[in-house]
Design an enzyme around this catalytic site. Structure first.
Site, PDB file in Angstrom:
ATOM      1  N   SER A  24       0.826  -1.217   0.000  1.00 36.55           N
ATOM      2  CA  SER A  24       0.000   0.000   0.000  1.00 36.55           C
ATOM      3  C   SER A  24       0.854   1.259   0.000  1.00 36.55           C
ATOM      4  O   SER A  24       1.755   1.413   0.819  1.00 36.55           O
ATOM      5  CB  SER A  24      -0.880   0.050   1.258  1.00 36.55           C
ATOM      6  OG  SER A  24      -1.895  -0.900   1.167  1.00 36.55           O
ATOM      7  N   HIS A  54      -2.549   0.794  -4.538  1.00 40.13           N
ATOM      8  CA  HIS A  54      -1.794  -0.244  -5.239  1.00 40.13           C
ATOM      9  C   HIS A  54      -1.812   0.100  -6.723  1.00 40.13           C
ATOM     10  O   HIS A  54      -2.606   0.918  -7.184  1.00 40.13           O
ATOM     11  CB  HIS A  54      -2.407  -1.625  -4.985  1.00 40.13           C
ATOM     12  CG  HIS A  54      -2.153  -2.136  -3.595  1.00 40.13           C
ATOM     13  ND1 HIS A  54      -1.343  -3.192  -3.317  1.00 40.13           N
ATOM     14  CD2 HIS A  54      -2.613  -1.692  -2.408  1.00 40.13           C
ATOM     15  CE1 HIS A  54      -1.306  -3.390  -2.017  1.00 40.13           C
ATOM     16  NE2 HIS A  54      -2.070  -2.488  -1.432  1.00 40.13           N
ATOM     17  N   HIS A  76      -5.282  -9.139  -1.355  1.00 41.22           N
ATOM     18  CA  HIS A  76      -5.249  -9.454   0.070  1.00 41.22           C
ATOM     19  C   HIS A  76      -6.308 -10.503   0.404  1.00 41.22           C
ATOM     20  O   HIS A  76      -7.348 -10.577  -0.250  1.00 41.22           O
ATOM     21  CB  HIS A  76      -5.563  -8.206   0.908  1.00 41.22           C
ATOM     22  CG  HIS A  76      -4.651  -7.050   0.650  1.00 41.22           C
ATOM     23  ND1 HIS A  76      -4.786  -6.243  -0.452  1.00 41.22           N
ATOM     24  CD2 HIS A  76      -3.592  -6.576   1.350  1.00 41.22           C
ATOM     25  CE1 HIS A  76      -3.842  -5.313  -0.420  1.00 41.22           C
ATOM     26  NE2 HIS A  76      -3.102  -5.495   0.650  1.00 41.22           N
ATOM     27  N   TYR A  78      -8.388 -10.262   2.693  1.00 41.32           N
ATOM     28  CA  TYR A  78      -9.654  -9.621   3.070  1.00 41.32           C
ATOM     29  C   TYR A  78     -10.511  -9.206   1.874  1.00 41.32           C
ATOM     30  O   TYR A  78     -11.668  -8.865   2.030  1.00 41.32           O
ATOM     31  CB  TYR A  78      -9.421  -8.415   3.994  1.00 41.32           C
ATOM     32  CG  TYR A  78      -8.603  -7.284   3.398  1.00 41.32           C
ATOM     33  CD1 TYR A  78      -9.113  -6.464   2.397  1.00 41.32           C
ATOM     34  CD2 TYR A  78      -7.322  -7.021   3.855  1.00 41.32           C
ATOM     35  CE1 TYR A  78      -8.361  -5.428   1.856  1.00 41.32           C
ATOM     36  CE2 TYR A  78      -6.566  -5.989   3.329  1.00 41.32           C
ATOM     37  CZ  TYR A  78      -7.089  -5.199   2.329  1.00 41.32           C
ATOM     38  OH  TYR A  78      -6.348  -4.181   1.785  1.00 41.32           O
ATOM     39  N   GLU A  79      -9.934  -9.248   0.664  1.00 43.57           N
ATOM     40  CA  GLU A  79     -10.746  -8.828  -0.489  1.00 43.57           C
ATOM     41  C   GLU A  79     -11.828  -9.857  -0.811  1.00 43.57           C
ATOM     42  O   GLU A  79     -12.963  -9.500  -1.071  1.00 43.57           O
ATOM     43  CB  GLU A  79      -9.845  -8.570  -1.700  1.00 43.57           C
ATOM     44  CG  GLU A  79      -8.969  -7.334  -1.485  1.00 43.57           C
ATOM     45  CD  GLU A  79      -7.971  -7.115  -2.607  1.00 43.57           C
ATOM     46  OE1 GLU A  79      -8.400  -6.920  -3.757  1.00 43.57           O
ATOM     47  OE2 GLU A  79      -6.754  -7.146  -2.338  1.00 43.57           O
ATOM     48  N   ALA A 106       2.797  -1.961   4.103  1.00 46.65           N
ATOM     49  CA  ALA A 106       2.624  -0.900   5.101  1.00 46.65           C
ATOM     50  C   ALA A 106       2.188  -1.595   6.381  1.00 46.65           C
ATOM     51  O   ALA A 106       1.437  -2.567   6.341  1.00 46.65           O
ATOM     52  CB  ALA A 106       1.558   0.086   4.634  1.00 46.65           C
ATOM     53  N   MET A 201      -1.890  -6.433   7.182  1.00 46.57           N
ATOM     54  CA  MET A 201      -2.960  -7.262   6.614  1.00 46.57           C
ATOM     55  C   MET A 201      -2.510  -8.074   5.399  1.00 46.57           C
ATOM     56  O   MET A 201      -3.338  -8.474   4.585  1.00 46.57           O
ATOM     57  CB  MET A 201      -4.137  -6.361   6.217  1.00 46.57           C
ATOM     58  CG  MET A 201      -4.666  -5.488   7.337  1.00 46.57           C
ATOM     59  SD  MET A 201      -5.992  -4.411   6.774  1.00 46.57           S
ATOM     60  CE  MET A 201      -6.155  -3.284   8.168  1.00 46.57           C
ATOM     61  N   SER A 202      -1.207  -8.286   5.260  1.00 45.06           N
ATOM     62  CA  SER A 202      -0.734  -8.981   4.050  1.00 45.06           C
ATOM     63  C   SER A 202       0.513  -9.809   4.342  1.00 45.06           C
ATOM     64  O   SER A 202       0.754 -10.196   5.485  1.00 45.06           O
ATOM     65  CB  SER A 202      -0.419  -7.947   2.957  1.00 45.06           C
ATOM     66  OG  SER A 202       0.720  -7.174   3.338  1.00 45.06           O
ATOM     67  N   ASN A 225       2.142   4.022  10.932  1.00 42.39           N
ATOM     68  CA  ASN A 225       1.449   4.501  12.144  1.00 42.39           C
ATOM     69  C   ASN A 225       1.881   3.656  13.331  1.00 42.39           C
ATOM     70  O   ASN A 225       2.400   2.557  13.160  1.00 42.39           O
ATOM     71  CB  ASN A 225      -0.075   4.367  11.962  1.00 42.39           C
ATOM     72  CG  ASN A 225      -0.488   2.936  11.599  1.00 42.39           C
ATOM     73  OD1 ASN A 225      -0.389   2.542  10.429  1.00 42.39           O
ATOM     74  ND2 ASN A 225      -0.926   2.177  12.571  1.00 42.39           N
ATOM     75  N   HIS A 237      -7.265   4.164   6.011  1.00 41.35           N
ATOM     76  CA  HIS A 237      -6.480   3.817   4.824  1.00 41.35           C
ATOM     77  C   HIS A 237      -5.880   5.085   4.211  1.00 41.35           C
ATOM     78  O   HIS A 237      -4.782   5.061   3.660  1.00 41.35           O
ATOM     79  CB  HIS A 237      -7.353   3.058   3.817  1.00 41.35           C
ATOM     80  CG  HIS A 237      -6.581   2.461   2.679  1.00 41.35           C
ATOM     81  ND1 HIS A 237      -5.499   1.622   2.873  1.00 41.35           N
ATOM     82  CD2 HIS A 237      -6.718   2.594   1.333  1.00 41.35           C
ATOM     83  CE1 HIS A 237      -5.003   1.267   1.693  1.00 41.35           C
ATOM     84  NE2 HIS A 237      -5.723   1.839   0.747  1.00 41.35           N
TER      85      HIS A 237
END
Ligand code: HPA
Length: 263
Positions: A24, A54, A76, A78-79, A106, A201-202, A225, A237
């Protein structure tokens, strides 16, 4: 014509040395490569990789004298709820000749000494999602050894390059949380207690797939962060995309010098 033959008919058949996957806010790095760019939409069965920030294209060309294949975006879990979504792209990088894969992402940090804008070299991971891309894989190859999954020699070389450039690059453990919602502060305290240094998340399913495919792999996080509950920042995001470029400049510098060393 197979997918790989199709790609090679456009980009040439010379084997690539390194495969790169950009996370990201980092996808623009793909645009700095002189070579052949192919949209994922033109690659049959490639995942959609529709997350903003992306850059869903495969770029094959030279970066610092090293022939690379760069995936400007990833799919990902989550998609679509598919932990195996990156299998075809990784199989494709392998078929194009890649011996090693460098992953970027990220992430949110738990470490005050690795604040936003900095990078973290992933030394190991905790799969906090409970998902695995190899569920359903029928062969005995599914029992992948995950000790030293993050290649020691590549990590050593990346750390040396970072030191030579005066770019701080501390190592840490990355926890994979499924997303797409951010973690709660209680979840962050839990994973921190379990030994993680950053969360994202990846990456983890891709590392498992790389080891399954016999590809060496290393990964660097751009810290965007402090993790939930650790600062007053409101996580979003938008915030990830705004902060990723700060670390991305350092990351690109490290990657370029690392590739120059391989060329
Ligand atoms: N959590 C999960 N994924 C992330 C974060 C985070 O805090 N920051 C960037 N990607």
């Amino acid at each position: 014509m197979t997918l790989v033959q199709d790609i090679q008919s456009r980009a040439g058949t010379a084997p690539v040395k390194v495969g790169l996957i950009l996370g990201s806010g980092l996808g623009h790095i793909a645009d700095t490569i002189e070579g052949t760019a192919i949209d994922y939409a033109d690659l049959p069965d490639f995942p959609h990789a529709g997350v903003s920030g992306h850059n869903p294209k495969l770029v094959i060309g030279d970066l610092e004298g090293c022939r690379v294949a760069v995936l400007g975006g990833r799919a990902h879990y989550y998609e679509k709820g598919d932990a195996n979504a990156m299998r075809l792209p990784l199989e494709t990088l392998k078929a194009l000749g890649a011996e090693q894969i460098l992953l970027t992402n990220a992430a949110g940090s738990f470490r005050k000494d690795i604040p936003p804008g900095n990078l973290m070299l992933i030394s190991d991971h905790i799969n906090f999602s409970g998902r695995n891309p190899l569920i359903g894989e029928p062969s005995d190859a599914r029992f992948v050894n995950m000790t030293d999954a993050y290649d020691k020699s590549i990590r050593h070389d990346l750390a040396e390059v970072a030191a030579s450039l005066d770019i701080p690059l501390k190592s840490g453990v990355y926890a994979w949380y499924s997303g797409p919602s951010f973690e709660t502060p209680a979840e962050i305290r839990a994973i921190h207690t379990l030994g993680a240094d950053a969360v994202g998340m990846s990456t983890v399913p891709e590392v498992i797939l790389c080891r399954f495919l016999g590809l060496k792999v290393a990964a660097i996080s751009t810290i965007t962060n402090m993790a939930a509950g650790m600062s007053d920042e409101v996580l979003s995001h938008e915030h990830t995309k705004a902060m990723a470029p700060v670390g991305a400049t350092k990351l690109e510098n490290i990657l370029r010098h690392y590739l120059k060393g391989l060329a």
